[in-house]
Motif scaffolding. Structure first.
Motif, PDB file in Angstrom:
ATOM      1  N   PHE A 137      -4.314  -5.641  -3.224  1.00  0.00           N
ATOM      2  CA  PHE A 137      -4.506  -4.496  -4.267  1.00  0.00           C
ATOM      3  C   PHE A 137      -3.315  -3.386  -3.994  1.00  0.00           C
ATOM      4  O   PHE A 137      -2.802  -2.979  -4.927  1.00  0.00           O
ATOM      5  CB  PHE A 137      -5.698  -3.842  -3.850  1.00  0.00           C
ATOM      6  N   SER A 138      -3.195  -3.282  -2.679  1.00  0.00           N
ATOM      7  CA  SER A 138      -2.113  -2.208  -2.472  1.00  0.00           C
ATOM      8  C   SER A 138      -0.535  -2.736  -2.806  1.00  0.00           C
ATOM      9  O   SER A 138       0.235  -2.074  -3.402  1.00  0.00           O
ATOM     10  CB  SER A 138      -2.110  -1.743  -1.089  1.00  0.00           C
ATOM     11  N   ASP A 149      -2.862  -6.825   2.186  1.00  0.00           N
ATOM     12  CA  ASP A 149      -3.843  -6.539   0.982  1.00  0.00           C
ATOM     13  C   ASP A 149      -3.117  -6.583  -0.310  1.00  0.00           C
ATOM     14  O   ASP A 149      -2.043  -5.706  -0.421  1.00  0.00           O
ATOM     15  CB  ASP A 149      -4.240  -5.166   1.325  1.00  0.00           C
ATOM     16  N   THR A 202      -6.365 -11.219  -0.203  1.00  0.00           N
ATOM     17  CA  THR A 202      -5.025 -11.238   0.504  1.00  0.00           C
ATOM     18  C   THR A 202      -4.055 -12.381   0.302  1.00  0.00           C
ATOM     19  O   THR A 202      -4.693 -13.266  -0.241  1.00  0.00           O
ATOM     20  CB  THR A 202      -5.429 -11.032   2.010  1.00  0.00           C
ATOM     21  N   SER A 227      -6.281   2.396  -1.215  1.00  0.00           N
ATOM     22  CA  SER A 227      -6.595   1.170  -0.112  1.00  0.00           C
ATOM     23  C   SER A 227      -6.424   1.559   1.158  1.00  0.00           C
ATOM     24  O   SER A 227      -5.427   2.376   1.238  1.00  0.00           O
ATOM     25  CB  SER A 227      -5.839   0.072  -0.385  1.00  0.00           C
ATOM     26  N   GLN A 228      -7.336   1.355   2.071  1.00  0.00           N
ATOM     27  CA  GLN A 228      -7.265   1.792   3.626  1.00  0.00           C
ATOM     28  C   GLN A 228      -6.247   0.675   4.167  1.00  0.00           C
ATOM     29  O   GLN A 228      -5.838   1.031   5.513  1.00  0.00           O
ATOM     30  CB  GLN A 228      -8.565   1.659   4.186  1.00  0.00           C
ATOM     31  N   TYR A 229      -5.549  -0.170   3.651  1.00  0.00           N
ATOM     32  CA  TYR A 229      -4.641  -1.017   4.185  1.00  0.00           C
ATOM     33  C   TYR A 229      -3.064  -0.986   3.868  1.00  0.00           C
ATOM     34  O   TYR A 229      -3.002  -0.528   2.953  1.00  0.00           O
ATOM     35  CB  TYR A 229      -5.150  -2.487   3.867  1.00  0.00           C
ATOM     36  N   TYR A 259     -11.776  -6.593   0.372  1.00  0.00           N
ATOM     37  CA  TYR A 259     -10.402  -6.493  -0.263  1.00  0.00           C
ATOM     38  C   TYR A 259     -10.475  -6.655  -1.641  1.00  0.00           C
ATOM     39  O   TYR A 259     -11.013  -7.883  -2.102  1.00  0.00           O
ATOM     40  CB  TYR A 259      -9.690  -7.645   0.491  1.00  0.00           C
ATOM     41  N   TRP A 260     -10.416  -5.749  -2.350  1.00  0.00           N
ATOM     42  CA  TRP A 260     -10.568  -5.754  -3.813  1.00  0.00           C
ATOM     43  C   TRP A 260      -9.822  -6.847  -4.650  1.00  0.00           C
ATOM     44  O   TRP A 260     -10.351  -7.553  -5.507  1.00  0.00           O
ATOM     45  CB  TRP A 260     -10.224  -4.417  -4.498  1.00  0.00           C
ATOM     46  N   GLU A 271     -14.687  -6.236   6.192  1.00  0.00           N
ATOM     47  CA  GLU A 271     -14.071  -5.447   5.176  1.00  0.00           C
ATOM     48  C   GLU A 271     -14.051  -5.959   3.780  1.00  0.00           C
ATOM     49  O   GLU A 271     -14.237  -7.245   3.384  1.00  0.00           O
ATOM     50  CB  GLU A 271     -12.546  -5.050   5.760  1.00  0.00           C
TER      51      GLU A 271
END
Length: 339
Positions: free
Chosen positions: A130-131, A128, A122, A68-70, A118-119, A116
């Protein structure tokens, strides 16, 4: 009678083969204990599928937060409580960032002007999920594996000495076990967490204090059964020392029991850590574990069920997989235990 004997051909009385060396060759290759156990495990489809699933979860626990980019700790309240939204899959009408509000389907991402994806959505602070789920999985697995490893080391050592020595030493060591096991486990853990600063190491130490008792009792029982076997008596006759008897003879024969008990200890440790975090005496914010994520999602379950459902699914998969693998290993190392 003599006439019938004389009529028999001489070929019937010739040896089948004169190659005595080849006659004694074993046609089937010899199987070691470990290879024989693996062949049994391989036949257990549930254990194999569970091992593949666990391998995937371990890999995701390592690399998942980086996919994840977050940042899992970065907060942005303008993006709080977003539902899951996954590229491509959103075209199927699921995980499309929409949420039912008062019976009407509303695009939360559009309303908050969020571009964006968010899989897993949030949380209430805009972090995020996912992360954080994979980061929490990593922490929970780390605590459980560390606690199980320490439990195994202490329990095996204690059980070996107690069962092998016997007599007065065994009586004293077993009375100590009875005293420790008589104190409720949860009380010991709470007291340790009150003394120590809440964190990964303090939770691990608290779980280890009483977690090794079961392993010690199982190992002691097996040692009492094995220490009077012929190969142990033969080694003693040849002058083997006690440390050699324990390490070279008893410990290898206890490997199956040790592995089986360890495999069942790991899911128990994961669940116990999640329970401590859920009731608020485990990891503290902003640290993430599966227990803390479930506790956070529990507060808003009626409105944002995904915050609790996703970590619950992950922990259920882990617990079921470990138990299925434990059953498969138990059947492989000791088929009689299935009866």
């Amino acid at each position: 009678m003599s006439n019938s004997t004389e009529n028999l051909p001489k070929e019937l009385f010739e040896p089948v083969s004169t190659d005595h060396m080849n006659n004694e060759v074993i046609a089937k290759p010899q199987l070691s204990f470990a290879k024989d156990a693996w062949l049994r495990v391989r036949k257990n489809k549930g254990a194999i599928i569970s091992a593949v699933i666990l391998l995937f979860i371990f890999i995701m626990a390592i690399i998942g937060p980086y996919l994840s980019q977050y940042d899992p700790y970065a907060q942005d309240v303008t993006k709080a409580n977003l539902p899951p939204k996954i590229p491509v899959i959103e075209n199927l009408g699921i995980f499309d960032g929409t949420q039912d509000i008062n019976g009407e389907k509303s695009d939360i991402y559009k309303n908050k002007n969020v571009q964006e994806y968010y899989w897993f959505g949030t949380d209430s602070l805009g972090r995020d999920l996912f992360s954080r789920v994979w980061l929490g999985t990593r922490v929970s697995l780390y605590i459980a594996l560390l606690a199980a490893l320490i439990d195994m080391i202490i329990g095996v050592a204690y059980g070996l000495v107690s069962g092998f020595k016997g007599g007065r030493v065994d009586n004293v060591m077993q009375r100590i076990l009875e005293i420790i096991s008589g104190i409720p486990n949860l009380i010991v853990v709470i007291l340790m967490l009150l003394i120590l600063k809440p964190g990964i190491m303090s939770i691990t130490i608290a779980m280890v204090i009483t977690g090794w008792i079961g392993m010690a009792r199982v190992v002691r029982g097996q040692v009492l059964k094995l220490k009077d076997q012929e190969y142990i008596l033969a080694s003693k006759t040849l002058g083997a020392r006690n440390i050699r008897l324990l390490i070279k003879h008893l410990l290898p024969n206890l490997s199956g029991v040790i592995i089986i008990n360890t495999m069942f200890t790991i899911p128990s440790a994961i669940f116990f850590e999640a329970f401590l975090s859920f009731i608020g005496i485990g990891l503290q914010a902003p640290e993430a574990s599966l227990g803390t994520l479930i506790e956070d999602g529990y507060q808003t379950f009626q409105f944002l069920p995904h915050l609790m459902i996703i970590p619950c699914i992950v922990i259920c998969i882990i617990l079921i997989s470990f138990n299925l693998i434990g059953d498969g290993i138990r059947d492989a190392f000791d088929p009689k235990m299935r009866d």
